[in-house]
Motif scaffolding. Structure first.
Motif, mmCIF file in Angstrom:
data_model
loop_
_atom_site.group_PDB
_atom_site.id
_atom_site.type_symbol
_atom_site.label_atom_id
_atom_site.label_comp_id
_atom_site.label_asym_id
_atom_site.label_seq_id
_atom_site.Cartn_x
_atom_site.Cartn_y
_atom_site.Cartn_z
ATOM 1 N N GLU A 184 37.426 2.892 21.068
ATOM 2 C CA GLU A 184 36.408 2.465 22.029
ATOM 3 C C GLU A 184 35.028 2.968 21.625
ATOM 4 O O GLU A 184 34.053 2.214 21.625
ATOM 5 N N ARG B 249 42.153 -7.476 25.783
ATOM 6 C CA ARG B 249 42.036 -6.182 26.474
ATOM 7 C C ARG B 249 43.322 -5.831 27.220
ATOM 8 O O ARG B 249 43.883 -6.642 27.941
ATOM 9 N N ALA C 252 39.287 -3.604 24.526
ATOM 10 C CA ALA C 252 38.358 -4.554 25.131
ATOM 11 C C ALA C 252 38.487 -5.926 24.479
ATOM 12 O O ALA C 252 39.225 -6.105 23.504
#
Length: 188
Positions: free
Chosen positions: A32, A11, A7
């Motif tokens: 994540e 990303r 991200a």
């Protein structure tokens, strides 16, 4: 499957990693989950995001996946330590590819015998080889060398069957397959 950043501003960008897995980068799903916790658990300044504007120290950096994920998500700067010239080569290549050479400081350094501090980390990632008992000694050495800011948040990865992390006031702990991730502050 290539290793990618999850991200933030980078990303989806790939990271260079050795094909033989001599270095064990933290996988995308675990990264994540870890970064979602760091963003939403209230561990940062004034109960906010722990990554935004953080000074990061990735003390067993390998490819630098954790440090580059933090930079992608808004950390101010990152210091990457590793003993392995091969791993550092991948970390340097990743810094160059991502255009992060100004904010990612890659050093050949031992987390157990660190050089004198050049920064004070507010967020410390420790992902050493499993089952060697390196996390407690690394925290003590980094603290003694001045690398850890008061209240530094520590994210430590161990094998799921390893004992609790010494030297850490544990805030949370999660298991992901063979890995256990502890979130805490330096004890004392």
């Amino acid at each position: 499957m290539p290793l990618r950043l999850v991200a933030g501003r980078h990303r989806g960008r790939p990271l260079a990693a050795p094909p033989d897995r001599a270095t064990r980068p933290t996988g995308e799903r675990v990264r994540e989950a870890v970064f979602n916790i760091l963003a939403h658990a209230g561990y940062g300044p004034e109960g906010g995001d722990a990554v935004a504007d953080a000074v990061v120290l990735d003390a067993f950096a390998g490819t630098g996946a954790l440090a580059f994920e933090a930079l992608s998500r808004g950390a101010a700067e990152a210091w990457l330590f590793d003993n392995s010239p091969a791993a550092l080569g991948f970390a340097r290549k990743n810094a160059e590819t991502l255009g992060e050479t100004g904010r990612a400081h890659v050093l050949r350094a031992d987390a157990l015998k660190p050089p004198p501090a050049k920064a004070r980390a507010t967020l410390l990632f420790l992902d050493p080889p499993y089952a060697k008992g390196l996390i407690g000694p690394a925290i003590a050495a980094l603290s003694a060398a001045g690398w850890l800011a008061p209240g530094c948040l520590v994210v430590a990865e161990t094998a799921a069957d390893e004992p609790a992390v010494p030297g850490l006031h544990l805030l949370d702990e999660r298991r992901y397959g063979i890995a256990r991730i502890g979130f805490g502050r330096v004890a004392g």
